[in-house]
Design an enzyme around this catalytic site. Sequence first.
Site, PDB file in Angstrom:
ATOM      1  N   LYS A 111       6.914   8.560  -6.124  1.00 42.72           N
ATOM      2  CA  LYS A 111       8.048   7.935  -6.413  1.00 42.72           C
ATOM      3  C   LYS A 111       8.840   9.009  -6.648  1.00 42.72           C
ATOM      4  O   LYS A 111      10.135   9.270  -5.947  1.00 42.72           O
ATOM      5  CB  LYS A 111       8.249   6.904  -7.524  1.00 42.72           C
ATOM      6  CG  LYS A 111       7.583   5.543  -6.957  1.00 42.72           C
ATOM      7  CD  LYS A 111       7.962   4.881  -5.914  1.00 42.72           C
ATOM      8  CE  LYS A 111       7.566   3.742  -5.827  1.00 42.72           C
ATOM      9  NZ  LYS A 111       8.092   2.874  -4.571  1.00 42.72           N
ATOM     10  N   LYS A 194      -3.907   2.093  11.742  1.00 40.33           N
ATOM     11  CA  LYS A 194      -3.704   0.551  11.404  1.00 40.33           C
ATOM     12  C   LYS A 194      -2.327   0.094  11.636  1.00 40.33           C
ATOM     13  O   LYS A 194      -1.613   0.763  11.576  1.00 40.33           O
ATOM     14  CB  LYS A 194      -4.339   0.399  10.046  1.00 40.33           C
ATOM     15  CG  LYS A 194      -3.272   1.136   8.998  1.00 40.33           C
ATOM     16  CD  LYS A 194      -3.609   0.319   7.551  1.00 40.33           C
ATOM     17  CE  LYS A 194      -2.623   0.631   6.601  1.00 40.33           C
ATOM     18  NZ  LYS A 194      -2.029  -0.406   6.005  1.00 40.33           N
ATOM     19  N   LYS A 197       3.412  -2.002   7.721  1.00 43.95           N
ATOM     20  CA  LYS A 197       4.808  -1.964   7.534  1.00 43.95           C
ATOM     21  C   LYS A 197       5.602  -0.520   7.830  1.00 43.95           C
ATOM     22  O   LYS A 197       6.382  -0.365   8.657  1.00 43.95           O
ATOM     23  CB  LYS A 197       5.326  -2.479   6.193  1.00 43.95           C
ATOM     24  CG  LYS A 197       6.127  -3.623   6.438  1.00 43.95           C
ATOM     25  CD  LYS A 197       6.376  -4.406   5.035  1.00 43.95           C
ATOM     26  CE  LYS A 197       5.367  -4.795   4.315  1.00 43.95           C
ATOM     27  NZ  LYS A 197       4.602  -5.951   4.467  1.00 43.95           N
TER      28      LYS A 197
HETATM   29  P1  ADP Z   1       1.891  -2.858   4.572  1.00 46.03           P
HETATM   30  O1  ADP Z   1       2.585  -2.094   3.617  1.00 46.03           O
HETATM   31  O2  ADP Z   1       1.574  -2.218   5.821  1.00 46.03           O
HETATM   32  O3  ADP Z   1       2.204  -4.147   4.617  1.00 46.03           O
HETATM   33  P2  ADP Z   1      -0.030  -3.363   2.337  1.00 46.03           P
HETATM   34  O4  ADP Z   1      -0.319  -1.975   2.288  1.00 46.03           O
HETATM   35  O5  ADP Z   1       1.219  -3.491   1.175  1.00 46.03           O
HETATM   36  O6  ADP Z   1       0.443  -3.236   3.598  1.00 46.03           O
HETATM   37  O7  ADP Z   1      -1.118  -4.068   1.975  1.00 46.03           O
HETATM   38  C1  ADP Z   1      -1.080  -5.624   1.680  1.00 46.03           C
HETATM   39  C2  ADP Z   1      -2.315  -6.197   1.949  1.00 46.03           C
HETATM   40  O8  ADP Z   1      -2.650  -6.085   3.278  1.00 46.03           O
HETATM   41  C3  ADP Z   1      -3.572  -5.250   1.231  1.00 46.03           C
HETATM   42  O9  ADP Z   1      -4.506  -6.206   0.714  1.00 46.03           O
HETATM   43  C4  ADP Z   1      -4.274  -4.497   2.558  1.00 46.03           C
HETATM   44  O10 ADP Z   1      -5.437  -4.188   2.604  1.00 46.03           O
HETATM   45  C5  ADP Z   1      -3.958  -5.503   3.644  1.00 46.03           C
HETATM   46  N1  ADP Z   1      -3.548  -4.925   4.937  1.00 46.03           N
HETATM   47  C6  ADP Z   1      -2.635  -4.102   5.376  1.00 46.03           C
HETATM   48  N2  ADP Z   1      -2.451  -3.522   6.492  1.00 46.03           N
HETATM   49  C7  ADP Z   1      -3.756  -3.991   7.088  1.00 46.03           C
HETATM   50  C8  ADP Z   1      -4.471  -3.810   8.229  1.00 46.03           C
HETATM   51  N3  ADP Z   1      -3.794  -3.122   9.194  1.00 46.03           N
HETATM   52  N4  ADP Z   1      -5.712  -4.342   8.300  1.00 46.03           N
HETATM   53  C9  ADP Z   1      -6.151  -4.935   7.308  1.00 46.03           C
HETATM   54  N5  ADP Z   1      -5.681  -5.239   6.069  1.00 46.03           N
HETATM   55  C10 ADP Z   1      -4.463  -4.695   5.936  1.00 46.03           C
END
Ligand code: ADP
Length: 329
Positions: A111, A194, A197
């Site tokens: 951060k 993967k 976001k």
């Molecule tokens: P993002 O920021 O991409 O939305 P996060 O890191 O906040 O994802 O993850 C939130 C939850 O979703 C976690 O439990 C993470 O393991 C799951 N998750 C996020 N992206 C994936 C993915 N591509 N495949 C499987 N699980 C995912």
Amino acid sequence: MDTVLSGIRSTGNLHLGNYFGAVKNFVRMQHENRCFFFVADYHSLTTHPKPENLQNNIRTVLSEYLAAGLDPEVATLYVQSDVPEIPELYLLLNMNAYVGELERTTTFKEKIRKQPENINAGLLTYPVLMCADIIIHNADKVPVGKDQEQNLEMARKFARRFNHMYGVEYFTMPEPYNFGQELIKVPGLDGTGKMGKSEGNGIYLADEPKVIRKKVMRAVTDEGPKVPNSPMTEPVANLFYLLELLSTPDVVEHFRAQYNGCTIRYGDLKKQLAEDMISFTSPIRDRILEIYNDDEYLRKVVRMGAEKARESASKTVRDVREILGYRSF
Ligand code: ADP
Ligand code: TRP
């Protein structure tokens, strides 16, 4: 029966990676465990959201999780800021959390790098608030992504320290929980890595059909197999992975045979994938919109959640106050 707890970041929408990687498992787990799911809206204050955005974000998160299948009658689904016992426990825990160890946390250091103009004390004590969230219900299992493992380790450290300092066995040590064999990684459509976001490659549950079609048609592929039964390149393997998640086995088989026979046209595969994604997301999307606009239902959900959460949280805070030496006159 285990107590499972997860905090939901109140920023951003759910994409298919979140759904298949996390939310789908929450939906299943709520029937087998004592589950607490909450919107971490105090944590989100560290980035100073505008008041109108704060409210909209909470509404969005609640609508999406409910639409995806969390049942507020079964699990305890609540908003963190509706439970005043959490900030009270956070205050008490802060007295035994040391600045040095908080400064060494990876998420804090990150951060500092990312928002050097806003290094507030809330960021520093973020792991303490997270610890309060977890131990206030004596959670055994906390499903978290990799980036949250250190915060969870700190939660255990603070819980252990409390027990040790006061010579009690009061708090349970919360363990990180992953969903075992079902652990899946949903790929993005940009060839490698993967869906995420921050990767900017997400297909969102709330995406309109035409948006999904556009995203899928733009997916990276390759020049096509030149000889029968060639191994797949990563972008193509990723498309097949998504097809397996969202389409029927005969559809997967059909395109696999075409790939192996070198007759595949990726455009056809993408069209099919887009339509199957739309069939999957459309009912959820409709439900998201319906819930988002249903004030009465949302009010009922958060009221019920807060009530259930406070019942468990107030017992903990009462006990903790007693352990610390606070007595009523
Ligand atoms: P993002 O920021 O991409 O939305 P996060 O890191 O906040 O994802 O993850 C939130 C939850 O979703 C976690 O439990 C993470 O393991 C799951 N998750 C996020 N992206 C994936 C993915 N591509 N495949 C499987 N699980 C995912
Ligand atoms: N820090 C978590 C995240 O960014 C959200 C969160 C807050 C959380 N409190 C929690 C997760 C307690 C698990 C348990 O994703």
